[in-house]
Each structure stands twice: as C-alpha cells, then as structure tokens.
Design a protein around this motif. Structure first.
Motif, PDB file in Angstrom:
ATOM      1  N   TYR A   1       0.544  -1.237  -0.037  1.00  0.00           N
ATOM      2  CA  TYR A   1      -0.008  -0.007  -0.221  1.00  0.00           C
ATOM      3  C   TYR A   1       0.938   1.355   0.074  1.00  0.00           C
ATOM      4  O   TYR A   1       2.108   1.153   0.496  1.00  0.00           O
ATOM      5  N   GLU A   2       0.424   2.267  -0.440  1.00  0.00           N
ATOM      6  CA  GLU A   2       0.896   3.729  -0.269  1.00  0.00           C
ATOM      7  C   GLU A   2       0.717   4.050   1.223  1.00  0.00           C
ATOM      8  O   GLU A   2      -0.540   4.213   1.511  1.00  0.00           O
ATOM      9  N   VAL A   3       1.860   4.342   1.861  1.00  0.00           N
ATOM     10  CA  VAL A   3       1.571   4.723   3.300  1.00  0.00           C
ATOM     11  C   VAL A   3       1.394   6.312   3.296  1.00  0.00           C
ATOM     12  O   VAL A   3       2.435   6.949   2.636  1.00  0.00           O
ATOM     13  N   ARG A   4       0.544   6.771   3.930  1.00  0.00           N
ATOM     14  CA  ARG A   4       0.490   8.464   4.037  1.00  0.00           C
ATOM     15  C   ARG A   4       0.944   8.758   5.429  1.00  0.00           C
ATOM     16  O   ARG A   4       0.708   8.162   6.356  1.00  0.00           O
ATOM     17  N   GLY A   5       1.886   9.616   5.159  1.00  0.00           N
ATOM     18  CA  GLY A   5       2.299  10.579   6.546  1.00  0.00           C
ATOM     19  C   GLY A   5       3.266   9.467   7.194  1.00  0.00           C
ATOM     20  O   GLY A   5       3.805   8.628   6.728  1.00  0.00           O
ATOM     21  N   GLU A   6       3.215   9.915   8.323  1.00  0.00           N
ATOM     22  CA  GLU A   6       4.237   9.270   9.424  1.00  0.00           C
ATOM     23  C   GLU A   6       3.430   8.064  10.163  1.00  0.00           C
ATOM     24  O   GLU A   6       2.341   7.983  10.599  1.00  0.00           O
ATOM     25  N   ILE A   7       4.444   6.729  10.162  1.00  0.00           N
ATOM     26  CA  ILE A   7       3.802   5.646  10.709  1.00  0.00           C
ATOM     27  C   ILE A   7       4.306   6.165  12.381  1.00  0.00           C
ATOM     28  O   ILE A   7       5.210   6.168  12.721  1.00  0.00           O
ATOM     29  N   ARG A   8       2.939   5.958  13.053  1.00  0.00           N
ATOM     30  CA  ARG A   8       2.973   6.211  14.379  1.00  0.00           C
ATOM     31  C   ARG A   8       3.435   4.899  15.124  1.00  0.00           C
ATOM     32  O   ARG A   8       2.527   3.922  15.540  1.00  0.00           O
ATOM     33  N   ASP A   9       4.484   4.680  15.791  1.00  0.00           N
ATOM     34  CA  ASP A   9       5.018   3.675  16.330  1.00  0.00           C
ATOM     35  C   ASP A   9       5.001   3.790  17.908  1.00  0.00           C
ATOM     36  O   ASP A   9       5.861   4.264  18.325  1.00  0.00           O
ATOM     37  N   ARG A  10       3.950   3.262  18.424  1.00  0.00           N
ATOM     38  CA  ARG A  10       3.769   3.534  20.066  1.00  0.00           C
ATOM     39  C   ARG A  10       4.415   2.352  20.785  1.00  0.00           C
ATOM     40  O   ARG A  10       4.178   2.366  22.130  1.00  0.00           O
ATOM     41  N   PHE A  11       4.983   1.360  19.890  1.00  0.00           N
ATOM     42  CA  PHE A  11       5.588   0.195  20.940  1.00  0.00           C
ATOM     43  C   PHE A  11       6.936   0.815  21.291  1.00  0.00           C
ATOM     44  O   PHE A  11       7.549   0.742  22.228  1.00  0.00           O
ATOM     45  N   ASN A  12       7.704   1.587  20.238  1.00  0.00           N
ATOM     46  CA  ASN A  12       8.977   2.166  20.588  1.00  0.00           C
ATOM     47  C   ASN A  12       8.866   3.396  21.170  1.00  0.00           C
ATOM     48  O   ASN A  12       9.882   4.135  21.901  1.00  0.00           O
ATOM     49  N   ASN A  13       7.730   4.021  21.025  1.00  0.00           N
ATOM     50  CA  ASN A  13       7.591   5.531  21.826  1.00  0.00           C
ATOM     51  C   ASN A  13       6.316   5.394  22.475  1.00  0.00           C
ATOM     52  O   ASN A  13       5.220   6.255  21.957  1.00  0.00           O
ATOM     53  N   PRO A  14       5.916   4.848  23.447  1.00  0.00           N
ATOM     54  CA  PRO A  14       4.457   4.582  24.005  1.00  0.00           C
ATOM     55  C   PRO A  14       4.275   6.147  24.663  1.00  0.00           C
ATOM     56  O   PRO A  14       4.930   6.907  24.869  1.00  0.00           O
ATOM     57  N   LYS A  15       2.707   6.359  24.440  1.00  0.00           N
ATOM     58  CA  LYS A  15       2.254   7.595  25.235  1.00  0.00           C
ATOM     59  C   LYS A  15       2.228   7.463  26.603  1.00  0.00           C
ATOM     60  O   LYS A  15       2.805   6.507  27.041  1.00  0.00           O
ATOM     61  N   LYS A  16       2.487   8.858  27.396  1.00  0.00           N
ATOM     62  CA  LYS A  16       2.726   8.802  28.729  1.00  0.00           C
ATOM     63  C   LYS A  16       1.897   7.880  29.438  1.00  0.00           C
ATOM     64  O   LYS A  16       2.384   7.341  30.550  1.00  0.00           O
ATOM     65  N   ILE A  17       0.526   7.847  29.170  1.00  0.00           N
ATOM     66  CA  ILE A  17      -0.487   6.837  29.805  1.00  0.00           C
ATOM     67  C   ILE A  17      -0.155   5.376  29.680  1.00  0.00           C
ATOM     68  O   ILE A  17      -0.481   4.595  30.264  1.00  0.00           O
ATOM     69  N   GLY A  18       0.728   5.099  28.636  1.00  0.00           N
ATOM     70  CA  GLY A  18       1.058   3.655  28.463  1.00  0.00           C
ATOM     71  C   GLY A  18       0.625   3.161  27.108  1.00  0.00           C
ATOM     72  O   GLY A  18       0.846   1.927  26.959  1.00  0.00           O
ATOM     73  N   TYR A  19      -0.078   3.647  26.187  1.00  0.00           N
ATOM     74  CA  TYR A  19      -0.476   3.422  25.145  1.00  0.00           C
ATOM     75  C   TYR A  19       0.425   2.709  24.293  1.00  0.00           C
ATOM     76  O   TYR A  19       1.406   3.627  23.950  1.00  0.00           O
ATOM     77  N   ARG A  20       0.308   1.432  23.807  1.00  0.00           N
ATOM     78  CA  ARG A  20       1.163   0.789  22.777  1.00  0.00           C
ATOM     79  C   ARG A  20       0.560   0.327  21.564  1.00  0.00           C
ATOM     80  O   ARG A  20      -0.270  -0.670  21.671  1.00  0.00           O
ATOM     81  N   ALA A  21       0.916   0.497  20.444  1.00  0.00           N
ATOM     82  CA  ALA A  21       0.315   0.183  19.102  1.00  0.00           C
ATOM     83  C   ALA A  21       1.038   0.806  17.948  1.00  0.00           C
ATOM     84  O   ALA A  21       1.813   1.694  18.229  1.00  0.00           O
ATOM     85  N   ILE A  22       0.857   0.314  16.842  1.00  0.00           N
ATOM     86  CA  ILE A  22       1.266   0.927  15.474  1.00  0.00           C
ATOM     87  C   ILE A  22       0.000   1.425  14.828  1.00  0.00           C
ATOM     88  O   ILE A  22      -0.914   0.792  14.626  1.00  0.00           O
ATOM     89  N   HIS A  23       0.318   2.744  14.529  1.00  0.00           N
ATOM     90  CA  HIS A  23      -1.046   3.449  13.557  1.00  0.00           C
ATOM     91  C   HIS A  23      -0.362   3.798  12.090  1.00  0.00           C
ATOM     92  O   HIS A  23       0.519   4.206  12.142  1.00  0.00           O
ATOM     93  N   VAL A  24      -0.917   3.193  11.153  1.00  0.00           N
ATOM     94  CA  VAL A  24      -0.464   3.485   9.930  1.00  0.00           C
ATOM     95  C   VAL A  24      -1.533   3.758   8.837  1.00  0.00           C
ATOM     96  O   VAL A  24      -2.731   3.337   9.007  1.00  0.00           O
TER      97      VAL A  24
END
Length: 444
Positions: free
Chosen positions: A114-137
């Motif tokens: 697929y054509e990927v749009r924008g930045e891939i949000r890798d929350r496994f390597n950079n989790p949110k402060k509250i602890g959220y971990r996932a990848i959004h593409v």
C-alpha cells in the motif's frame, strides 16, 4: 448526497464552533454522508488485509469500524487546526496479534502493498505517557484515494487500551481522548498497568490503594457479572450469516448487541440510535469470522462482560500481600487478602466467557447453566469437564499461594494471633467456595 471537500472543511468549522451542541439535522446528515463515503473503500481494504493477516497469524482478530459521529465531533473540537476533510481515521481497521513480532511482520506487508500516507506512529517504541502501545499506519485505498487508518496491536496492549476505556465508562473520566494529564491518579494507574517490567513495591502499593479507594475490582466484577448472561443470550440470537454488529452501551452500563447481514440496514439503525441519544456509546463494527470470544476481546469496552485485567492484577496483589505479611503490616495484608479473595471468586465466572453456547446464573453456590438450543448428554459432559478443569486450575493456584503465605505466617510473632485466625477462616472460606461449585443444566 453530493458534496465537495470544501463542504466538509466548512462543516468541520461549524462543528468546532458549535462546541458539540445544537448541531443542525442538515449538518448531521452531511457528516453521516461523509462517513458513509468511506464504506466501500473500507470493505475492499478489510478484505485484502484479512488475507494478509491470515498469512501472518491465522488466529489474529481483525475488525473494522467507521469512526463514531460523537468522536468525530469531539476530535474537531479538540484539534482546532485539523480540517475535517483531512481527518485520516474516519475509517479504521484494527488487527490484534498474539505478539509484537507478528505486528512487525504485518506492518512490513502493509508497506509492501500500500501507499503509506504521512508518518507511521510506532507507539511500541515510543509509548504515550499513559502507556498506550500500538502501531498506527495510514494507507491509501487505490480505487477511491480514501485514506484508511490501520491499528496494529498485541492482545496485551489491546487489553490495556480497553481497560482505559472501561475506566472512562465506569468513572466518567476522559483518559482515552485527553490522556494522562486529564486525570493524573488514573493516568498513573494505567501507566503502571501497561508496564511490562516488574513493579517496585511503592508502585504496587499505589496500584492497590487506587483499586481499594475506588472499589475498582468490585465495580468491574459486578458489571461483568450482570452483563455476562445478558450479552450471551443476545449473542445466541446472532444468525450465522450476520457479520455486522451494533453495540449500544447505555448509561447503566448494560450493553445491547444487534447483528445484521445487511450493512446499510446496520448503518441506518446506527444513525437513528445516535440521533436519539447523542451521548450514548454506540459502535458499528464487523469482525471476520466472528465469535462471542472475539467480540468480547475486540470490544471489551462495550461488551463489559470480561477483562483479562482481573486475572493479571491478582498476581500483583499476591506478591504485595506476601510482602505486607513479611513486614508485619497486618492491617494492609488483611485488606489486600480480602481483595484477592473477591477476585478469586469472580474468576470462576470468567471461566465461562470462552463458551458461546451457554449462559450462567448464580444461585448461592450453584452455577446454573442455560442454553437456548438443545444440548446433547455428550456435549453437557464436555462442557462440565472443561469448566471443572478451569476451576481446578484456580484451586491449584490458590493452594500454591496459600503455601507461600502459610510459610511466612509460621514465622510470625505470638502476638499476631488475629492475623493467624483471619488466615485460617479466609483460607477455609475460599477453598470451600471453589470446591463446592456445582454445575447444573436447566432442562431444554
């Protein structure tokens, strides 16, 4: 309905200016038309990604949804610089794998196809402060040019994310939308729950004190117990051709599950339900090869009949209880042990969550199993065998824990008689409750 990108951009401004209040029927109709324009592109991507995920991990759960109307409106208000016609997560697909390695492999497949749009949000390597971990593409559907969001999670990180949303439902917080800083106490609580390291004693203490202060386990367990039978009975009405599910969560936390074979009819009912109660939690989703277990995991925050957290937190409490006993902090030990006992009793009910074919009623120390269809004698024996095996597993874990506790209690000073007496009574009560469970089928 014919409209342009400029129409949707201006709609976003009107929604933002309205602060979510007194939105005209015309604007709601336009917003719904915009949502529905993603339907066919979403179907095509969902079908394709289902094949990809099966090659990565056959048992992975895949589901799609169009973003809820209320969530779209709230996001336009929260993010004033975002243009509605450029909101990339109106259509979303979520895939839940067993481990992060499978997540990474699926991401690689998506990037290759697929054509990927924008930045891939890798929350496994950079989790949110509250602890959220996932990848959004974000990917482009080739035929329409529409952008579709794909969320990749593990079962562990998905369980955490749904627990955050359950907390929002039970306590009126806004952790999912507004994050850690919207409520620092609950933010820190979920941050610790999401941690994949062993907690320090002060962290485990904070976790326990938050549970105790808000009576979290009891509220969670009572909600699950009340909903398990209700939702399972609703599930038993699902036709084998139904693959779209409308879940409505009312203010009293009782879910209503409706199933459809026709997506248009499901969307019509969704829009009607939203307009009747704009504040209600309502989601319309589709799950590939759905089962009650899958929908309970994928939408635990709506089904509210089971959550793995109850089992996970029990292990933390066991360690903390032993530490309190070793440090002669008997008052805290007794409070933690009572909470452990409550969880142990509730785990009995959770054993039944894996079965689609029976519901349960609790009558004293009797678990009465019910089914809407005829169950053969052979099937009844199989069900009883599986449930009893689960209960034996609970007993074995309890015995192991109590051996550890009793080992410490033997070294207690003579003046700790109250705690020794407390342990004897509670051990007998928990053991009796587990061993005295009787399974009985209603006649059908």
């Amino acid at each position: 309905m014919q409209y342009t990108g400029g129409d949707i951009k201006r709609l976003g401004k009107r929604l933002r200016d309205s602060k979510g209040k007194h939105i005209s029927d015309e604007d709601l109709d336009l917003l719904q038309a915009h949502r529905l324009s993603f339907t066919e592109p979403l179907f095509r991507v969902f079908k394709d990604l289902t094949q990809h995920k099966t090659r990565v991990e056959r048992s992975a759960i895949i589901a799609f949804r169009l973003k809820r109307i209320s969530t779209i409106i709230n996001k336009t208000i929260r993010k004033p610089k975002m243009q509605l016609n450029r909101m990339w997560d109106v259509a979303g697909i979520r895939i839940i794998f067993n481990n992060e390695a499978a997540v990474r492999k699926m991401l690689s497949n998506i990037r290759d196809n697929y054509e990927v749009r924008g930045e891939i949000r890798d929350r496994f390597n950079n989790p949110k402060k509250i602890g959220y971990r996932a990848i959004h593409v974000y990917i482009t559907e080739p035929e329409s040019g529409k952008v579709i969001e794909v969320q990749l999670r593990t079962r562990e990180t998905h369980n955490w994310a749904t627990l955050v949303e359950i907390t929002d439902v039970l306590y009126g917080t806004r952790l999912k939308e507004e994050g850690y800083d919207s409520n620092e106490e609950w933010g820190k609580f979920h941050q610790l729950v999401s941690s994949n390291r062993e907690l320090e004693e002060d962290e485990a203490n904070f976790l326990y004190k938050t549970l105790d202060k808000h009576d979290f386990i009891s509220r969670l367990a009572d909600t699950f117990r009340n909903n398990t039978s209700t939702v399972k009975k609703q599930w038993q009405n699902v036709h084998h051709k139904d693959k779209y599910f409308l879940i409505e969560l009312s203010s009293d936390s009782v879910p209503k599950l409706s199933s459809y074979s026709d997506y248009e009819k499901a969307e019509t009912d969704y829009f009607k339900a939203y307009k009747e109660d704009e504040g209600a939690l309502i989601v319309l989703t589709s799950i590939n090869k759905p089962s009650f277990e899958q929908i309970s995991i994928a939408y635990a925050n709506y089904i509210l009949s089971y959550h793995k957290f109850i089992k996970d937190v029990q292990e933390i409490l066991k360690e903390l209880a032993v530490e309190k006993l070793e440090n002669h902090n008997f008052k805290e030990f007794r409070k933690i042990f009572r909470l452990y006992e409550d969880i142990q009793a509730n785990n009995i009910i959770n054993i039944l969550i894996e079965r689609d074919d029976v519901t349960v009623k609790i009558e004293g120390e009797l678990l009465r199993l019910e089914s809407q269809s005829k169950i053969s004698t052979k099937k009844r024996k199989e069900i009883k065998k599986q449930i009893n095996a689960g209960i034996r597993g609970l007993i074995n874990k309890h015995v192991y824990f109590m051996n550890e506790v009793n080992g410490v209690s033997k070294t207690l000073p003579i003046w700790a008689l109250q705690t020794k007496s407390f342990l004897n009574k509670h051990e007998k009560r928990v053991d009796k409750r587990l061993k005295s469970i009787e399974l009985k089928f209603d006649k059908n």
